[in-house]
Design a protein around this motif. Structure first.
Motif, PDB file in Angstrom:
ATOM      1  N   PHE A 390      31.836  19.950  52.118  1.00  0.00           N
ATOM      2  CA  PHE A 390      30.788  18.921  51.966  1.00  0.00           C
ATOM      3  C   PHE A 390      30.071  18.967  50.614  1.00  0.00           C
ATOM      4  O   PHE A 390      29.383  18.023  50.260  1.00  0.00           O
ATOM      5  N   ARG A 391      30.202  20.041  49.864  1.00  0.00           N
ATOM      6  CA  ARG A 391      29.447  20.209  48.621  1.00  0.00           C
ATOM      7  C   ARG A 391      30.260  19.695  47.441  1.00  0.00           C
ATOM      8  O   ARG A 391      31.474  19.876  47.378  1.00  0.00           O
ATOM      9  N   ALA A 392      29.578  19.027  46.496  1.00  0.00           N
ATOM     10  CA  ALA A 392      30.211  18.600  45.254  1.00  0.00           C
ATOM     11  C   ALA A 392      30.184  19.758  44.261  1.00  0.00           C
ATOM     12  O   ALA A 392      29.119  20.330  43.992  1.00  0.00           O
ATOM     13  N   TYR A 431      30.256   9.458  50.863  1.00  0.00           N
ATOM     14  CA  TYR A 431      29.884   9.188  49.473  1.00  0.00           C
ATOM     15  C   TYR A 431      29.219  10.404  48.838  1.00  0.00           C
ATOM     16  O   TYR A 431      28.574  11.210  49.530  1.00  0.00           O
ATOM     17  N   LEU A 432      29.357  10.498  47.501  1.00  0.00           N
ATOM     18  CA  LEU A 432      28.513  11.418  46.752  1.00  0.00           C
ATOM     19  C   LEU A 432      27.073  10.960  46.923  1.00  0.00           C
ATOM     20  O   LEU A 432      26.737   9.822  46.588  1.00  0.00           O
ATOM     21  N   ARG A 433      26.247  11.866  47.423  1.00  0.00           N
ATOM     22  CA  ARG A 433      24.866  11.501  47.719  1.00  0.00           C
ATOM     23  C   ARG A 433      23.967  12.691  47.400  1.00  0.00           C
ATOM     24  O   ARG A 433      24.321  13.837  47.689  1.00  0.00           O
ATOM     25  N   HIS A 434      22.819  12.437  46.794  1.00  0.00           N
ATOM     26  CA  HIS A 434      21.918  13.565  46.500  1.00  0.00           C
ATOM     27  C   HIS A 434      20.962  13.787  47.667  1.00  0.00           C
ATOM     28  O   HIS A 434      20.485  12.855  48.318  1.00  0.00           O
ATOM     29  N   TYR A 437      18.072  17.237  45.729  1.00  0.00           N
ATOM     30  CA  TYR A 437      18.556  17.324  44.346  1.00  0.00           C
ATOM     31  C   TYR A 437      19.866  18.087  44.233  1.00  0.00           C
ATOM     32  O   TYR A 437      20.206  18.619  43.176  1.00  0.00           O
ATOM     33  N   GLN A 438      20.625  18.125  45.305  1.00  0.00           N
ATOM     34  CA  GLN A 438      21.985  18.633  45.291  1.00  0.00           C
ATOM     35  C   GLN A 438      22.913  17.483  45.646  1.00  0.00           C
ATOM     36  O   GLN A 438      22.559  16.599  46.449  1.00  0.00           O
ATOM     37  N   LEU A 439      24.131  17.477  45.091  1.00  0.00           N
ATOM     38  CA  LEU A 439      25.104  16.435  45.369  1.00  0.00           C
ATOM     39  C   LEU A 439      26.070  16.920  46.446  1.00  0.00           C
ATOM     40  O   LEU A 439      26.648  18.005  46.337  1.00  0.00           O
ATOM     41  N   ARG A 440      26.192  16.102  47.468  1.00  0.00           N
ATOM     42  CA  ARG A 440      27.068  16.401  48.587  1.00  0.00           C
ATOM     43  C   ARG A 440      27.909  15.166  48.904  1.00  0.00           C
ATOM     44  O   ARG A 440      27.612  14.064  48.445  1.00  0.00           O
ATOM     45  N   GLN A 452      20.633   4.014  48.214  1.00  0.00           N
ATOM     46  CA  GLN A 452      19.933   4.386  46.986  1.00  0.00           C
ATOM     47  C   GLN A 452      20.264   5.813  46.569  1.00  0.00           C
ATOM     48  O   GLN A 452      20.511   6.091  45.378  1.00  0.00           O
ATOM     49  N   ASP A 453      20.277   6.730  47.541  1.00  0.00           N
ATOM     50  CA  ASP A 453      20.574   8.130  47.228  1.00  0.00           C
ATOM     51  C   ASP A 453      22.004   8.326  46.735  1.00  0.00           C
ATOM     52  O   ASP A 453      22.298   9.333  46.077  1.00  0.00           O
ATOM     53  N   SER A 454      22.885   7.390  47.055  1.00  0.00           N
ATOM     54  CA  SER A 454      24.279   7.520  46.644  1.00  0.00           C
ATOM     55  C   SER A 454      24.632   6.605  45.477  1.00  0.00           C
ATOM     56  O   SER A 454      25.812   6.419  45.165  1.00  0.00           O
ATOM     57  N   SER A 455      23.624   6.061  44.806  1.00  0.00           N
ATOM     58  CA  SER A 455      23.846   5.160  43.670  1.00  0.00           C
ATOM     59  C   SER A 455      23.488   5.856  42.363  1.00  0.00           C
ATOM     60  O   SER A 455      22.427   6.487  42.260  1.00  0.00           O
ATOM     61  N   PHE A 456      24.369   5.714  41.382  1.00  0.00           N
ATOM     62  CA  PHE A 456      24.182   6.370  40.089  1.00  0.00           C
ATOM     63  C   PHE A 456      24.576   5.402  38.974  1.00  0.00           C
ATOM     64  O   PHE A 456      25.520   4.636  39.109  1.00  0.00           O
TER      65      PHE A 456
END
Length: 463
Positions: A390-392, A431-434, A437-440, A452-456
């Motif tokens: 699950f961790r990026a 999705y990559l989501r913070h 403040y960690q990306l998972r 919003q949390d998964s938008s970059f």
């Protein structure tokens, strides 16, 4: 990954299935009438995948809403009460995009309590504004009910409808019948022919074709389970090979419909009318095994019995490859992707940050290792962003198919202007989501906060 996300197939099943199912062999993926121009691959840069459904509602069968999605998981309302027939009801709407460029729906015309000897047809140029065409009287002697008509488009573009019919002799025993379009305008249909091998007391039969095999998913009205049958010809005979709870979906399930996802997997949607939820389940091995049923976020409990049309359309996200970029959080704009001890985090990065911090927030965008239409990301040391438990995180490319898929992401349109979302290639809907403040890599829950949390936002490189 050392731990699998819930409701996903085993990794070895995924790899075996993808090796066995080239996109060119999947007939539905090549059929404009059902899936637009989409193939089993991520959409090219500047294009987007679009899934459209036209369900009736748990609260009413007088009208239908139109929803769309770019990932077959997060459906959003396009138009409420988009089509109301001039008389009677609308249930179980099945949608295609025909060779003439129009969208067509066929549907049940009466509520379940009443006799229903017709199926309805309507047409739209834009999926939003619909025009009633006609109610078609299904020509079966002593017909009591014609329910759940389902479009099927074969590899040659020919259009058929499979409709479940009962007679006045036993109004609750349904048999699937095949009607073929008699002309390209879809204004006439051949005489109904029962599908041999499926037999009586089956309803909501949905067909897909891979290679030379026709696959039928049909609800057994006695057991309330969705069963599986195959045939080498559209007209059968079909052989039922999976019965009972063979796929783990449970009973009191109906309205099943399938669509192929961008990574080649097949997704089934079905109505869990016994518990009031709408579910999806994925298969990576030509329908042999399926992931655990997962409620559709946002519309579960609202939408009822639908099918899906998939297309590749213009106007999708674009991200230059073989360039360096930094990635800014859409909802925390002072924070950026940064590699920290091989993990991807989201710290504050500013002009006063150290050179090392800026370099750690700089990444090279390259074609996806598993799909060149998708994306992979390298840090300055040459390691690739991938998901693991699950961790990026960043690791050296092992050269395996598993690593390639773990390190590949499909770009979807983000929640804010200029932003992108990155969907895991081998875990659709994740999705990559913070978070903290960690990306998972996390499954979409359909909320605005998740989007919003998964938008970059891709911006000029810090380093």
């Amino acid at each position: 990954m050392t731990a699998q996300p819930p409701a996903t197939p085993a990794r070895r099943t995924l790899l075996r299935a993808l090796a066995a199912l080239p996109a060119s062999a999947l007939v539905l993926a090549e059929t404009p009438g059902l899936l637009g121009t989409a193939l089993a691959a991520a959409p090219p840069s500047g294009s987007a995948t679009r899934y459209t459904i036209v369900p009736f509602l748990n609260s009413t069968d007088a009208t239908v809403n139109v929803y769309q999605s770019d990932d077959a998981t997060d459906f959003r309302l396009l138009k409420s009460s988009a089509y109301t027939p001039p008389s009677n009801r609308i249930r179980d709407a099945s949608i295609i995009r025909h060779a003439d460029g129009y969208y067509y729906i066929t549907y049940t015309t009466h509520t379940w309590q009443d006799p229903s000897t017709t199926i309805g047809f309507a047409r739209s140029a834009d999926r939003v504004n619909w025009t009633f065409l006609y109610d078609y009287p299904v020509p079966i002697a002593n017909l009591s009910r014609a329910w759940a008509p389902e479009f099927f488009v074969d590899s040659d573009g020919s259009v058929s409808v499979i409709v479940s019919c009962s007679t006045r002799n036993d109004e609750w025993i349904f048999t699937p019948y095949l009607l073929r379009a008699a002309n390209s305008a879809l204004t006439g249909w051949t005489s109904p022919v029962a599908l041999p091998g499926l037999g009586a007391n089956r309803i909501d039969t949905f067909l897909v074709r891979t290679g030379s095999t026709y696959h039928a998913f049909t609800k057994n009205e006695t057991t309330k389970y969705i069963e599986y049958a195959t045939a080498q010809n559209l007209t059968g005979p079909y052989t039922v090979s999976r019965t009972g709870n063979w796929a783990g979906w449970g009973s009191y399930r109906e309205g099943q419909a399938l669509v192929q996802l961008d990574n080649g997997a097949w997704r089934m949607f079905f109505d869990g009318y016994g518990d009031g939820s709408y579910y999806y389940s994925d298969s990576y091995d030509t329908f042999a095994t399926w992931s655990a049923p997962t409620p559709l976020p946002g519309i579960s409990g609202t939408a009822r019995h639908f099918t899906v049309v998939k297309e590749t359309v213009a106007g999708g996200p674009s991200l230059a490859r073989n360039t360096t970029r930094s990635f800014q959080s859409a909802n925390y704009p002072t924070r950026y992707w940064q590699q920290q001890s091989a993990l991807l985090n989201l710290p504050v990065v500013t002009a006063s940050s150290t050179t090392a911090e800026k370099q750690a927030a700089t990444f090279t965008v390259v074609p996806g290792l598993a799909d060149s239409n998708a994306y992979s990301f390298r840090d300055t040391s040459g390691n690739y962003l991938r998901h693991y438990d699950f961790r990026a995180r960043f690791d050296a490319n092992s050269g395996t198919s598993t690593f390639a898929r773990d390190a590949t992401f499909i770009a979807r349109t983000g929640a804010t202007s200029g932003s992108l979302r990155f969907e895991s290639y081998n875990y659709p809907g994740y999705y990559l989501r913070h978070y903290g403040y960690q990306l998972r890599v996390e499954r979409s829950n359909g909320t605005d906060l998740f989007r919003q949390d998964s938008s970059f936002v891709p911006v000029g490189a810090w380093g």
